[in-house]
Scaffold this motif. Structure first.
Motif, PDB file in Angstrom:
ATOM      1  N   GLU B  16       0.382  -1.368   0.316  1.00 40.54           N
ATOM      2  CA  GLU B  16      -0.056  -0.220   0.524  1.00 40.54           C
ATOM      3  C   GLU B  16       0.453   1.429   0.002  1.00 40.54           C
ATOM      4  O   GLU B  16       2.382   1.349   1.219  1.00 40.54           O
ATOM      5  CB  GLU B  16      -0.699   0.120   1.245  1.00 40.54           C
ATOM      6  CG  GLU B  16      -2.073   1.189   1.337  1.00 40.54           C
ATOM      7  CD  GLU B  16      -2.539   1.152   2.842  1.00 40.54           C
ATOM      8  OE1 GLU B  16      -2.729  -0.359   3.565  1.00 40.54           O
ATOM      9  OE2 GLU B  16      -3.328   2.136   2.611  1.00 40.54           O
ATOM     10  N   ILE B  17       0.170   2.107  -0.702  1.00 42.39           N
ATOM     11  CA  ILE B  17       1.383   3.640  -1.061  1.00 42.39           C
ATOM     12  C   ILE B  17       0.244   4.682  -0.909  1.00 42.39           C
ATOM     13  O   ILE B  17      -0.397   4.048  -1.222  1.00 42.39           O
ATOM     14  CB  ILE B  17       2.586   3.194  -2.412  1.00 42.39           C
ATOM     15  CG1 ILE B  17       3.138   2.472  -2.512  1.00 42.39           C
ATOM     16  CG2 ILE B  17       3.013   5.161  -1.760  1.00 42.39           C
ATOM     17  CD1 ILE B  17       3.949   1.933  -2.229  1.00 42.39           C
ATOM     18  N   THR B  18       1.161   5.895   0.291  1.00 46.52           N
ATOM     19  CA  THR B  18       0.032   5.900   1.084  1.00 46.52           C
ATOM     20  C   THR B  18       0.456   7.671   0.979  1.00 46.52           C
ATOM     21  O   THR B  18       1.059   7.891   0.786  1.00 46.52           O
ATOM     22  CB  THR B  18      -0.291   6.203   2.482  1.00 46.52           C
ATOM     23  OG1 THR B  18      -0.681   4.851   2.789  1.00 46.52           O
ATOM     24  CG2 THR B  18      -1.590   6.915   2.617  1.00 46.52           C
ATOM     25  N   LEU B  19      -0.150   8.216   0.445  1.00 46.93           N
ATOM     26  CA  LEU B  19      -0.060  10.513   0.112  1.00 46.93           C
ATOM     27  C   LEU B  19       0.394  10.581   2.219  1.00 46.93           C
ATOM     28  O   LEU B  19      -0.351   9.986   2.873  1.00 46.93           O
ATOM     29  CB  LEU B  19      -0.290  11.112  -0.499  1.00 46.93           C
ATOM     30  CG  LEU B  19      -1.048  10.966  -1.730  1.00 46.93           C
ATOM     31  CD1 LEU B  19      -1.383  12.646  -2.871  1.00 46.93           C
ATOM     32  CD2 LEU B  19       0.433  10.967  -2.747  1.00 46.93           C
ATOM     33  N   ILE B  24      -2.127  15.913   1.680  1.00 50.66           N
ATOM     34  CA  ILE B  24      -3.659  15.223   1.811  1.00 50.66           C
ATOM     35  C   ILE B  24      -3.743  16.530   1.668  1.00 50.66           C
ATOM     36  O   ILE B  24      -5.530  16.815   0.984  1.00 50.66           O
ATOM     37  CB  ILE B  24      -4.443  14.011   2.114  1.00 50.66           C
ATOM     38  CG1 ILE B  24      -3.534  12.850   1.825  1.00 50.66           C
ATOM     39  CG2 ILE B  24      -5.735  14.396   2.598  1.00 50.66           C
ATOM     40  CD1 ILE B  24      -3.756  11.833   2.633  1.00 50.66           C
ATOM     41  N   LEU B  27      -3.680  19.105  -1.619  1.00 51.33           N
ATOM     42  CA  LEU B  27      -4.807  18.559  -2.342  1.00 51.33           C
ATOM     43  C   LEU B  27      -5.807  19.474  -1.269  1.00 51.33           C
ATOM     44  O   LEU B  27      -6.377  20.153  -2.818  1.00 51.33           O
ATOM     45  CB  LEU B  27      -4.814  17.462  -2.307  1.00 51.33           C
ATOM     46  CG  LEU B  27      -3.375  16.936  -3.200  1.00 51.33           C
ATOM     47  CD1 LEU B  27      -3.521  15.228  -2.820  1.00 51.33           C
ATOM     48  CD2 LEU B  27      -3.514  17.393  -5.075  1.00 51.33           C
ATOM     49  N   VAL B  74      -4.836  15.016  -9.516  1.00 53.38           N
ATOM     50  CA  VAL B  74      -3.785  14.581  -8.266  1.00 53.38           C
ATOM     51  C   VAL B  74      -2.879  15.210  -8.648  1.00 53.38           C
ATOM     52  O   VAL B  74      -1.534  14.795  -9.593  1.00 53.38           O
ATOM     53  CB  VAL B  74      -3.845  12.930  -7.961  1.00 53.38           C
ATOM     54  CG1 VAL B  74      -3.462  12.538  -9.140  1.00 53.38           C
ATOM     55  CG2 VAL B  74      -3.446  12.473  -6.627  1.00 53.38           C
ATOM     56  N   VAL B  93       3.260   6.542  -8.286  1.00 57.89           N
ATOM     57  CA  VAL B  93       2.329   7.294  -7.493  1.00 57.89           C
ATOM     58  C   VAL B  93       1.694   7.504  -7.845  1.00 57.89           C
ATOM     59  O   VAL B  93       0.195   6.967  -7.610  1.00 57.89           O
ATOM     60  CB  VAL B  93       2.726   7.982  -6.169  1.00 57.89           C
ATOM     61  CG1 VAL B  93       2.053   7.896  -4.656  1.00 57.89           C
ATOM     62  CG2 VAL B  93       4.255   6.772  -5.111  1.00 57.89           C
ATOM     63  N   LEU B  97      -2.430   6.507  -8.304  1.00 60.71           N
ATOM     64  CA  LEU B  97      -3.929   7.408  -7.324  1.00 60.71           C
ATOM     65  C   LEU B  97      -5.294   8.241  -8.641  1.00 60.71           C
ATOM     66  O   LEU B  97      -5.624   8.126  -8.252  1.00 60.71           O
ATOM     67  CB  LEU B  97      -2.781   8.392  -6.495  1.00 60.71           C
ATOM     68  CG  LEU B  97      -2.163   8.311  -5.585  1.00 60.71           C
ATOM     69  CD1 LEU B  97      -1.295   9.306  -4.466  1.00 60.71           C
ATOM     70  CD2 LEU B  97      -3.592   7.862  -4.712  1.00 60.71           C
TER      71      LEU B  97
END
Lengths: 204, 204
Positions: B16-19, B24, B27, B74, B93, B97
């Motif tokens: 899992e890759i998360t910002l 967030i 954004l 994004v 990434v 996304l």
């Protein structure tokens, strides 16, 4: 397909790639070590076939093994369509899982054994480029890129014309043609099944 | 770094890759549309700088926009070291996304607007190869690969010698040098901070 009026940034900004349940069961049944190279490739090819039989992705699989001992780190499969992710090729999925399992972004780090990367078809342009970053030292390929394109219609993309030399320059050995016939038969069966051959901007 | 005696396959076989949280928040503060190309690039460069200020990854960011309207899909950042994933370059990434947000593995699919992909540095060998699969139609680059390598020491890997022509052949236009100076200053600051320059098998 239109974007919502306000962007859904309140949703978790992540993406997640998961192996199908059958693959987890199959991994649990594997011996901890597979000593012979051809037997390692045979397992990778078996996963590629299971991936099409279960309709959980394209006809591609990859494995990471300790080169000397044959210890299995992980075998993964293509998840592009189920995951809605064009980068979820078997190679990227498998290298990422191996790095998660081993807790490092560099499988070639200090005090680590040499890791071997086994694929049923020549890596596409993207997956070729991912190999030097992964830290693996040894790449074993069954079918050539031409085999893949001819047998399936999948585009390999703009692969570097000197891809083997470019990997070898970086200390990564490459062996091609291991169990090529066995791997070809999976690609042939995929093509004759009429299953989806997704491609991106493949040009004319 | 050794593998456990029994493989941890009972763990969820996913990655899992998360910002990062700051991304967030940023954004959420962006306008829904950024009409001018340079302003889009300016945001991407700002994210690359924030990623090093927050120590949440390398000095790389990328954005996906609707080309005509400037609607922001994004902006994402490099997550290699925090995610223990050598493929978690900003490009992979961000494209992943965008595909998750838009619900498709092909941003060039039917009935979709043209999507533009904006990066602060020339994509490495892997990320170059990921572009044709993603479905974007237009790539905008600030710094060249040579800039990136000279300013930071990050290796671009074995990039295809004809990378621009190879993308254009597939219907993907490429524009280089947009806000090159602004992007360079982030790379310069990253290098002078003494932060980690991770590379894989970069040869001799």
């Amino acid at each position: 397909m239109a974007l919502p009026r306000r962007h859904p940034y309140k949703i978790k900004m992540n993406f997640e790639i998961t192996l199908p349940d059958w693959a987890i069961s199959e991994l649990e049944k594997l011996p901890t070590h597979i000593p012979k190279l051809e037997d390692r490739m045979r397992e990778v090819i078996r996963f590629s076939r299971l991936n099409i039989e279960h309709e959980t992705g394209g006809p591609f699989a990859a494995g990471v093994f300790e080169k000397e001992s044959g210890r299995v780190v992980v075998i993964g499969v293509n998840r592009v369509v189920p995951a809605n992710c064009s980068s979820a090729h078997a190679e990227i999925v498998t290298l990422s899982l191996a790095q998660k399992i081993l807790g490092t972004w560099d499988l070639g780090g200090p005090d680590m054994p040499e890791y071997q990367f086994i694929v049923n078809g020549q890596p596409c342009a993207m997956c070729f480029g991912s190999i030097p970053w992964s830290g693996v030292r040894d790449v074993i390929v069954a079918c050539s890129g031409e085999d893949v394109e001819t047998l399936t219609g999948f585009d390999e993309g703009p692969v570097h014309p000197e891809w083997v030399a470019e990997l070898e320059k970086r200390g990564i050995s490459v062996t091609e043609g291991v169990l090529r016939e066995e791997a070809s038969s999976v690609f042939r069966d995929y093509a004759s099944s009429g299953a989806l051959v997704y491609n991106g901007r493949s040009g004319d």
